[in-house]
Enzyme design. Structure first.
Site, PDB file in Angstrom:
ATOM      1  N   CYS A 103       0.880  -1.172   0.000  1.00  0.00           N
ATOM      2  CA  CYS A 103       0.000   0.000   0.000  1.00  0.00           C
ATOM      3  C   CYS A 103       0.918   1.223   0.000  1.00  0.00           C
ATOM      4  O   CYS A 103       1.791   1.329  -0.853  1.00  0.00           O
ATOM      5  CB  CYS A 103      -0.971  -0.031   1.168  1.00  0.00           C
ATOM      6  SG  CYS A 103      -0.224  -0.375   2.785  1.00  0.00           S
ATOM      7  N   GLY A 108       2.870   0.304   3.959  1.00  0.00           N
ATOM      8  CA  GLY A 108       2.951  -1.151   4.080  1.00  0.00           C
ATOM      9  C   GLY A 108       2.792  -1.658   5.479  1.00  0.00           C
ATOM     10  O   GLY A 108       3.311  -2.727   5.817  1.00  0.00           O
ATOM     11  N   ARG A 166      -3.892   3.138  16.144  1.00  0.00           N
ATOM     12  CA  ARG A 166      -5.106   2.701  15.435  1.00  0.00           C
ATOM     13  C   ARG A 166      -6.259   2.487  16.417  1.00  0.00           C
ATOM     14  O   ARG A 166      -7.394   2.857  16.142  1.00  0.00           O
ATOM     15  CB  ARG A 166      -4.834   1.413  14.658  1.00  0.00           C
ATOM     16  CG  ARG A 166      -3.756   1.544  13.587  1.00  0.00           C
ATOM     17  CD  ARG A 166      -4.141   2.555  12.514  1.00  0.00           C
ATOM     18  NE  ARG A 166      -3.101   2.683  11.504  1.00  0.00           N
ATOM     19  CZ  ARG A 166      -2.270   3.724  11.414  1.00  0.00           C
ATOM     20  NH1 ARG A 166      -2.373   4.722  12.286  1.00  0.00           N
ATOM     21  NH2 ARG A 166      -1.360   3.778  10.479  1.00  0.00           N
TER      22      ARG A 166
END
Length: 608
Positions: free
Chosen positions: A310, A313, A362
């Site tokens: 992405c 990563g 997150r």
């Protein structure tokens, strides 16, 4: 502390691992002692099935967000090699490790944050690699300049001169050339780019590039697949949507989204049978499933490896790497010696933590991509996601006696093992995908110990109804999750459930369900759409009658293995992360509305 291959990974090790990961993100430069112990345990798990070489990254000189020991898998061990390890210890490595490390030193500048391609999965001699996307020219210039300024005095002068040439017009070509050489040395043909942008832009500046927009066409020898996938921010929306993936579609019209799904006219990829033109209409579950089909098809039918990346990563990339590793393991095609607990530990520790996934950040932002990954396992249990044509099932049956469960409504005429659940559901909820609800999990690490071997056993007796399971979850006050994970008492029978009319509960709309462990204890339930917070692990004084005998399934199917991993993970996540992250949120409110619709309230009072 030294570890050996005989050291068993237990469910409580998963709890401890998640507890550590949610407190700190791994950076090899920080001297993470616990991280080094985790690294050694991963090496032990790799060694059970593979011969490998190690590229040292002790001080983060290759990449500060990579493991201190980067594993290069060489080949899968035969049964004889597993049983006679000492005889094969002196076998020469397939890699020239010093030469490979020198190549990586040069190639790393070509990638964002120096996150160079690393082979992390080996399937039939084909590598699955991971990395970040290509770095911008400005980043390459900056990193080479800093490396030149802070290079140690004992570094060879010719090496310093080579690194310090960031302003040289040929710098881009040189570093890109090393990157391409590294990919070709790993026999990579397919490059799968998950970015939704052509280039990542911040404050009007290009901060990354990508192979799909390389103006010099330097990656022409590779088959580049642009398969845009939502970033970790989207999983905050997934959480806010009560964890319903089937009702969520990414907004492809956003200004920053300029990458389109582009799969070259390759004869191998055309055989997959997916209508890629409709990708904008896929929901989150469909999109993830179709990308998994693509990756597995490349591995199954192709003769070369694949690189997945992405931007940095460390979010989308580990999600697909983890799903691929688990899928291959469930097929018996990778890590064949590992139990569900061991493979879970390996992928959590190596694929996520040691490669830099910032779980504390997150979780703090509510971007639960890690939880989505393991919850998604229930959607890839079928053989269409298998690299093999068939799977073996070993069924052991015992005489099923009549069960008298006080407060639990049973339909003993419909005993069966339900993989995806009943197709019946209340019409008002049919669009929410309840019919895809998976099977069950526990919230007690000790009770998950029977999943630690390779053949997990589950005893299920039910005519499963998603509507009934939802109702039961709601009236069980699932928002109360403050008990210790060491609690071993069975799930309490909800008082409100005892009052449910038996006729209504036995109807197609509200069918009955029951789950009994192999030792006879009643287990809880969670749906694939449920919040990780929607668990009642509280100790209860409620009494239950147990089934003394039941139909027991001892399976080696994809479903049973993946479900075992999901259950163990969910158990640890609930106890170590979800219980500390706040209340149950939108899913409980939704269940309240559902209970009101069917005329049954949960008994909880609304706080004003």
């Amino acid at each position: 502390m030294s570890l050996t291959s005989s050291d068993e990974v237990k469910p409580e090790d998963i709890h401890n691992l998640l507890e550590h990961c949610v407190k700190t993100a791994h950076k090899v430069k920080d001297g993470d002692i616990e991280g080094e112990f985790i690294m050694e345990r991963c090496l032990v798990l790799f060694s059970k099935d593979y011969r490998y070489s190690v590229i040292k990254n002790f001080s983060g000189e290759l990449c500060g967000h990579y493991p201190s020991k980067v594993v290069f898998l060489e080949y899968q061990l035969s049964e004889e090699e597993r049983n006679n390890r000492k005889r094969y210890d002196d076998v020469q490595s397939m890699y020239d490790v010093p030469k490979m490390r020198d190549l990586i030193k040069q190639a790393r500048y070509a990638r964002c944050r120096s996150r160079f391609p690393v082979p992390v999965i080996l399937f039939e001699g084909k590598h699955v690699c991971r990395s970040a996307t290509l770095a911008s020219g400005a980043e390459m210039l900056g990193r080479t300049g800093l490396d030149f300024l802070f290079s140690p005095p004992d570094r060879p002068q010719e090496e310093v001169a080579d690194r310090g040439g960031g302003s040289n017009p040929d710098t881009h070509d040189r570093f890109r050339g090393h990157d391409i050489k590294l990919l070709k040395s790993l026999t990579i043909k397919y490059i799968c780019d998950l970015m939704v942008e052509k280039k990542k832009v911040k404050f009007g500046m290009n901060i990354t590039s990508s192979e799909k927009v390389d103006k010099e066409n330097r990656y022409a020898d590779f088959c580049i697949l642009s398969i845009p996938y939502p970033g970790c921010e989207f999983f905050k929306e997934w959480k806010d949507n009560s964890y319903f993936g089937e009702t969520m579609k990414f907004d492809w019209s956003q200004d920053y989204v300029d990458a389109k799904l582009d799969i070259p006219e390759d004869s191998l990829l055309n055989k997959l049978g997916v209508d890629w033109k409709k990708y904008r209409n896929w929901d989150l579950i469909q999109q993830t499933q179709n990308y998994m089909k693509l990756f597995l098809h490349i591995l199954r039918e192709g003769d070369t490896g694949v690189l997945i990346h992405c931007i940095s990563g460390w979010d989308r990339t580990p999600m697909f790497i983890s799903l691929l590793r688990l899928s291959l393991w469930a097929d018996g095609a990778a890590h064949t010696s590992l139990s569900p607990t061991e493979i879970l530990y390996l992928t959590l520790a190596y694929d996520w933590y040691l490669f830099g996934h910032n779980l504390p950040d997150r979780v703090n932002k509510g971007e639960e991509i890690l939880f989505f990954c393991f919850n998604f396992l229930t959607y890839i249990t079928s053989d269409e996601f298998s690299v093999k044509t068939s799977s073996s099932v070993r069924k052991v049956s015992r005489t099923d006696s009549e069960c008298n469960m006080d407060g639990i409504l049973l339909d003993t005429d419909h005993r069966r093992f339900s993989i995806r659940g009943s197709n019946t559901s209340i019409s008002s909820l049919g669009s929410c995908g309840f019919e895809n609800a998976p099977v069950f999990f526990t919230t007690n690490p000790e009770e998950d110990a029977h999943f630690s071997n390779g053949n997990p056993s589950v005893s299920i007796s039910a005519r499963y109804s998603p509507a009934a399971s939802r109702l039961t979850s709601d009236v069980s006050s699932l928002h109360n999750i403050h008990s210790s994970p060491s609690s071993s008492s069975p799930m309490a029978v909800p008082n409100s459930l005892r009052k449910v009319d038996a006729t209504r509960s036995a109807s197609p709309g509200c069918g009955s369900w029951q789950v009994v462990s192999s030792c006879g204890s009643l287990r809880g339930l969670v749906s694939s759409h449920d919040s990780p917070h929607s668990v009642d692990s509280s100790n209860s004084s409620g009494k239950l009658s147990y089934c003394q005998e039941a139909v027991e399934y001892v399976e080696t199917t994809r479903h049973s293995k993946l479900d075992a991993v999901r259950r163990i993970f969910h158990n640890a996540y609930v106890n170590k992360i979800a219980t500390k992250a706040g209340g149950s949120g939108g899913i409980v409110n939704f269940l309240d509305q559902f209970a009101e619709k069917v005329g049954i309230r949960s008994g909880r009072t609304t706080q004003v």
